[in-house]
Design a protein around this motif. Structure first.
Motif, mmCIF file in Angstrom:
data_model
loop_
_atom_site.group_PDB
_atom_site.id
_atom_site.type_symbol
_atom_site.label_atom_id
_atom_site.label_comp_id
_atom_site.label_asym_id
_atom_site.label_seq_id
_atom_site.Cartn_x
_atom_site.Cartn_y
_atom_site.Cartn_z
ATOM 1 N N THR A 128 0.380 3.834 -1.908
ATOM 2 C CA THR A 128 0.615 2.506 -2.488
ATOM 3 C C THR A 128 1.822 1.813 -1.873
ATOM 4 O OG1 THR A 128 1.821 3.628 -4.280
ATOM 5 C CG2 THR A 128 -0.473 3.022 -4.698
ATOM 6 N N THR A 129 2.758 2.579 -1.317
ATOM 7 C CA THR A 129 3.929 1.988 -0.664
ATOM 8 C C THR A 129 3.564 1.277 0.631
ATOM 9 O OG1 THR A 129 4.344 4.141 0.360
ATOM 10 C CG2 THR A 129 5.594 3.605 -1.637
ATOM 11 N N GLU A 130 2.384 1.578 1.181
ATOM 12 C CA GLU A 130 1.957 0.972 2.441
ATOM 13 C C GLU A 130 0.903 -0.114 2.238
ATOM 14 O OE1 GLU A 130 0.797 3.959 5.248
ATOM 15 O OE2 GLU A 130 2.507 5.246 4.763
ATOM 16 N N MET A 131 0.654 -0.493 0.980
ATOM 17 C CA MET A 131 -0.325 -1.533 0.672
ATOM 18 C C MET A 131 0.393 -2.778 0.160
ATOM 19 S SD MET A 131 -3.180 0.752 -1.352
ATOM 20 C CE MET A 131 -4.246 -0.661 -1.647
ATOM 21 N N GLN A 132 -0.031 -3.953 0.633
ATOM 22 C CA GLN A 132 0.509 -5.182 0.069
ATOM 23 C C GLN A 132 -0.210 -5.477 -1.248
ATOM 24 O OE1 GLN A 132 -1.502 -7.967 -0.195
ATOM 25 N NE2 GLN A 132 -2.746 -8.193 1.628
ATOM 26 N N CYS A 133 0.270 -6.466 -1.990
ATOM 27 C CA CYS A 133 -0.268 -6.695 -3.334
ATOM 28 C C CYS A 133 -0.841 -8.089 -3.536
ATOM 29 C CB CYS A 133 0.805 -6.405 -4.380
ATOM 30 S SG CYS A 133 2.361 -7.292 -4.150
ATOM 31 N N GLU A 134 -1.084 -8.814 -2.453
ATOM 32 C CA GLU A 134 -1.622 -10.170 -2.586
ATOM 33 C C GLU A 134 -3.083 -10.177 -3.020
ATOM 34 O OE1 GLU A 134 0.357 -12.768 -2.360
ATOM 35 O OE2 GLU A 134 2.004 -11.402 -1.903
ATOM 36 N N TRP A 135 -3.766 -9.057 -2.879
ATOM 37 C CA TRP A 135 -5.198 -8.986 -3.146
ATOM 38 C C TRP A 135 -5.518 -8.744 -4.615
ATOM 39 C CZ3 TRP A 135 -6.710 -4.286 -5.284
ATOM 40 C CH2 TRP A 135 -5.772 -3.251 -5.183
ATOM 41 N N LEU A 136 -4.512 -8.498 -5.442
ATOM 42 C CA LEU A 136 -4.768 -7.946 -6.769
ATOM 43 C C LEU A 136 -5.602 -8.857 -7.665
ATOM 44 C CD1 LEU A 136 -1.315 -6.298 -7.454
ATOM 45 C CD2 LEU A 136 -3.481 -5.156 -7.037
ATOM 46 N N GLY A 137 -5.123 -10.058 -7.956
ATOM 47 C CA GLY A 137 -5.870 -10.943 -8.837
ATOM 48 C C GLY A 137 -6.193 -10.249 -10.149
ATOM 49 N N GLU A 138 -7.499 -10.180 -10.484
ATOM 50 C CA GLU A 138 -7.936 -9.522 -11.713
ATOM 51 C C GLU A 138 -8.371 -8.081 -11.467
ATOM 52 O OE1 GLU A 138 -11.113 -12.194 -12.861
ATOM 53 O OE2 GLU A 138 -9.855 -13.051 -14.415
ATOM 54 N N ARG A 139 -8.158 -7.588 -10.263
ATOM 55 C CA ARG A 139 -8.704 -6.285 -9.911
ATOM 56 C C ARG A 139 -8.000 -5.122 -10.608
ATOM 57 N NH1 ARG A 139 -13.515 -6.546 -7.348
ATOM 58 N NH2 ARG A 139 -13.112 -4.364 -6.909
#
Length: 215
Positions: A128-139
């Motif tokens: 998770t430290t290597e993933m960005q978080c712009e994709w989250l939305g309602e996911r």
């Protein structure tokens, strides 16, 4: 058609969806498109029933709303983390730099260590430290701290959250049937699929994808 969102059929006739197995949408145009492809009567509307098997018990999904099912020690760790996360989020001067920071700010270290980090590594095969978080939305479900505390006090299951709590699924053909039907809306000369075609490049920040025939 559908790429990894396809359905494999065994010689015995059993269907196995390879990916994208739950379809949900809040976009009327998208829903109309699928109805045009499949027909309005081609769907079953289903109530989600999902559970997490952890520490020899079933915990209803989303996990972060159902920590009442955990033992007392884990309940304390999760609730303490939620309260600390609420304070950290309220006082943060910058946005989360990655998915891991988003988890810690929204759900705290207890839920992060017990579930969110190992679960998301299993799903994405990336820390998770290597993933960005712009994709989250309602996911990804956030947590209402007061509701979480109330659920623990009343030992209450709270499984109804999320955009896919109710979803549609084809009556026949599995997920793959959706994209086969969508493909049929295109003119025959615009339908490109099969192992003879390979993707050459994908523009991550754009909408361009190109393919060519290996024949």
């Amino acid at each position: 058609p559908g790429g990894l969102a396809c359905t494999e059929v065994t010689p015995e006739g059993f269907l196995f969806d390879m990916g994208g197995h739950v379809l949900f949408s809040h976009w009327d145009y998208f829903d109309q498109l699928l109805d045009a492809a499949m027909g309005k009567g081609a769907w079953n509307t289903l109530q989600r029933a999902s559970y997490v098997w952890i520490k020899n018990r079933w915990v209803a999904y989303p996990f972060q709303n159902n920590i009442a099912a955990l033992d007392k020690e884990d309940q304390v760790a999760c609730l303490t983390g939620l309260v600390e996360a609420r304070v950290a989020s309220a006082t943060a001067a910058t946005r989360p730099a990655n998915f891991d920071e988003w988890i810690l700010r929204s759900q705290g270290s207890g839920i992060a260590d017990l579930f969110m980090r190992p679960y998301n590594f299993k799903v994405w095969a990336v820390p998770t430290t290597e993933m960005q978080c712009e994709w989250l939305g309602e996911r990804v479900a956030t947590v209402d701290v007061a509701r979480a505390i109330s659920n623990v006090i009343h030992n209450r299951e709270d499984a109804g959250w999320g955009p896919n709590a109710v979803f549609r699924f084809p009556k026949q053909g599995g997920t793959g049937a959706i994209w086969k039907a969508v493909a049929q809306l295109l003119p025959a000369n615009k339908q490109v699929s099969g192992n003879q075609y390979m993707v050459q490049q994908v523009h991550i920040f754009g909408s361009c994808q190109s393919a060519h025939s290996s024949k």
